[in-house]
Design a protein around this motif. Structure first.
Motif, short mmCIF file in Angstrom:
data_model
loop_
_atom_site.label_atom_id
_atom_site.label_comp_id
_atom_site.label_asym_id
_atom_site.label_seq_id
_atom_site.Cartn_x
_atom_site.Cartn_y
_atom_site.Cartn_z
N ILE A 199 -0.17 6.86 7.96
CA ILE A 199 -0.98 6.65 6.76
C ILE A 199 -0.27 5.70 5.81
O ILE A 199 -0.86 4.75 5.28
N ILE A 200 1.03 5.93 5.62
CA ILE A 200 1.79 5.08 4.70
C ILE A 200 1.87 3.66 5.24
O ILE A 200 1.78 2.68 4.50
N ALA A 201 2.00 3.54 6.58
CA ALA A 201 2.04 2.20 7.17
C ALA A 201 0.72 1.47 6.92
O ALA A 201 0.72 0.27 6.61
N MET A 251 -1.24 1.93 4.41
CA MET A 251 -1.26 1.54 3.00
C MET A 251 -0.50 0.25 2.80
O MET A 251 -0.94 -0.66 2.10
N THR A 258 3.35 9.26 8.31
CA THR A 258 4.04 7.97 8.44
C THR A 258 3.03 6.86 8.70
O THR A 258 3.10 5.78 8.11
#
Lengths: 292, 326
Positions: free
Chosen positions: A97-99, A101, A95
């Motif tokens: 990591i996606i934030a 990005m 989660t």
């Protein structure tokens, strides 16, 4: 021979700046066990802070650099940790990591919309005069970039190994639980790590932007190459990031000159895949015990 | 509850059939690309949401599917013959790409797949003899089934809708099969899955391969839809877009990709009045959503339901036990 030396030296100069960015990756990894996918944008944006300081606030160049450094530390260090890492970390690594990005996209598009899509010239701290080193012609700027980056790495290593705060930070990185018991203020140490990461990114930005010009899309390749440098060298080691950065800088320049310029961008990627398959902990890294 | 769900699905399907009738070509085109990206996101949802393996290469599998279909249909073969070849190719490449997944943990995998995406992009751009380089390929025919030709926009939409329904049913079957349960076991706790007799290596590879094949299917549909493909349409930004679809919709939920793809495809249309600020607003919304509802838009529904129609707590220690796992 002199051409080879020239290629080697300029490779080392860019590689040293990659290393600065890569060190940021390893620091954040140690502090929060996460990968900051916006690291490339963290290097892209400080140059824009400096340009804003010079062109909108009318500051002189050196004051604007200081202004850019301070804003970077506040926004990319303090705000990043408080507003994004702290609330999302409990939800899990992927989660977060996606934030990061999404944060990368946010920073990139903000630079594009609020400052401009064209590449902006960025004043250099040092003149680009050519210097003759054993027959190779190198610019003073390249040599200074190499020197300053190496100097920062040495200072950082000394700080982490010799000073009390640095040791507390290392203890926190190795085992937050035990560090807490031993009386280390773990939260503060993690915060320091994020601030240092932001400062390193800002310095890398000031060194590399005169070469690449200030452009909103600078972060994409830079972040990728620095991350690969961190993996190749060893993700949990600062000297690993240094070795990885220098190695990629030199190999990149050598390939572009002697083999193929077309697939130049592929070289770090191939290196990454080989390293992951052959020695996942990296050249200088120590393997981490898998936590279940 | 079950009956309600079935009723809702039938209703949505009816809406999907009736909505584009009499609409302008552009809207039909947007709806078709929503279906295609839903398929791609469904595949990534299997890899990421169910099996817990992060992948940033879904756009490159779309590229493999799209270029294979393009080359084969341009050579004069029918689309139906090109499809299985593209799917098999994606499945095989997905298996190979899954190998690093056996060796490295989450974020490292993200970058391996990212590297793969960039490599595919470079090959597409540089190998002009095969892919047309930066000029791309154009003029691919749309599939023609004798009585049913998809040359016009609306028939092509129904054709895509039919394939999406088949793909969704297949996914439903996969998720409910023993494999699907093995994927979930792998996501929750790899070591415990292994101790229960799940062959984690094989399951990881399968999750990658099947997810990649779904990407290939989406690519095989993109080719006849746009009839012009070039490397830029399959760059890293598009992999990120598909990843965001999965996360925004709700990773690990069956209907997540449908909602996520709808948001990512339709939001630019809704936010058109903001002009260039669309991506800024969108990425800020994603961050805010991750802070407050990390399980995606479907998770919001779950929260609302728990608040107003709380389900009976079976065992009081379950929640506590789950937290101790961390």
């Amino acid at each position: 021979m002199s051409q080879f030396l020239q290629v080697l030296l300029s490779g080392l100069a860019t590689g040293a700046v990659y290393a600065l960015v890569a060190i940021g990756f390893t620091l954040v990894w140690q502090a929060a066990q996460t990968v900051n996918f916006a690291q490339g944008e963290f290097v892209m944006i400080p140059a824009f802070f400096v340009l804003i300081g010079m062109n909108w606030l009318g500051l002189s160049f050196w004051i604007a650099l200081l202004f850019g450094l301070i804003i970077s530390v506040l926004v990319l260090g303090l705000a990043f940790k408080k507003l994004i890492v702290e609330p999302i970390l409990p939800h899990g690594g992927i989660t977060l990591i996606i934030a990061t990005m999404a944060l990368g996209i946010l920073l990139k598009e903000s630079a594009k919309e609020f400052y401009g899509a064209e590449a902006q010239p960025f004043p250099a701290m040092f003149p680009g005069d050519p210097i003759n080193v054993f027959g190779a012609v190198v610019s003073l700027r390249d040599l200074m970039n190499l020197g300053i980056s190496l100097g920062i790495v040495v200072l950082l290593t000394l700080f982490l190994n010799r000073s009390r705060t640095g040791r507390c930070m290392q203890a926190t990185a190795q085992n937050p639980g035990v560090a807490e018991i031993l009386g280390v203020d773990v939260k503060r140490m993690v915060l320091y790590t994020f601030l240092i990461n932001a400062a390193l990114a800002a310095l890398a930005s000031f060194l590399i932007t005169p070469v690449y010009l200030a452009k909103f899309s600078n972060g994409e390749t830079l972040g990728l190459i620095a991350f690969i440098a961190a993996i190749v060298g060893g993700f949990n080691q600062i000297r690993g990031a240094l070795v990885g950065g220098l190695l990629i800088g030199v190999l990149d320049n050598l390939t572009a000159t002697y083999v193929t310029a077309q697939y130049r961008a592929a070289l770090p990627l191939v290196l990454l895949i080989v390293i992951i398959l052959v020695r996942p902990q990296g050249i200088m890294g120590t393997s981490e015990g898998r936590t279940v | 509850m079950r009956r309600w769900r079935l009723f809702a699905i039938v209703l949505l399907l009816l809406a999907a059939i009736l909505l584009p009738v009499g609409q302008k070509n552009y809207l039909v085109y947007v709806l078709t690309s929503w279906l295609i990206f839903t398929i791609a996101a469904m595949g990534l949802n299997l890899t990421l949401g169910y099996a817990g393996q992060i992948s940033l290469a879904q756009a490159s599998f779309m590229a493999i599917g799209a270029y294979t279909t393009a080359l084969i249909t341009l050579a004069g073969w029918h689309w139906v013959l090109a499809l299985p070849i593209g799917l098999a190719l994606c499945f095989a490449v997905g298996l190979v790409l899954g190998y690093p997944a056996l060796r490295v943990k989450g974020h490292f995998l993200a970058f391996v797949t990212l590297a793969f995406n960039t490599l595919v992009f470079l090959v597409l751009r540089n190998e002009e003899w095969l892919t047309g380089g930066t000029y791309g390929l154009s003029g691919m025919p749309r599939p023609d089934f004798g009585l049913f030709s998809t040359d016009r926009q609306l028939p092509f939409y129904y054709f895509t809708l039919g394939i999406t329904v088949v793909a969704a049913l297949a996914m439903w079957g996969i998720v409910r099969s023993p494999w699907g349960r093995a994927f979930k076991a792998l996501r929750e706790n790899p070591i415990r899955a292994e101790s229960l007799g799940v062959d984690t290596r094989r399951v990881t590879l399968l999750a990658f391969a099947i997810g990649s094949a779904y990407g290939g299917l989406a690519g095989a549909l993109v080719t006849p839809l746009v009839q012009f493909i070039e490397p830029g349409s399959f760059g890293l930004a598009h992999s990120l877009r598909i990843l965001l679809m999965v996360v925004v919709g709700g990773a690990g939920y069956f209907f997540g990709p449908f909602i996520g793809a709808a948001v990512v495809i339709l939001l630019p249309e809704v936010l058109r009045f903001t002009e260039g600020y669309y991506l800024i607003i969108y990425s800020a919304l994603v961050i805010v959503m991750l802070v407050f509802v990390p399980s995606g838009l479907i998770g919001i529904w779950g929260r609302v339901r728990d608040r107003f129609w709380p389900r009976q707590q079976v065992r009081g220690d379950m929640a506590e036990g789950a937290r101790l796992q961390q």
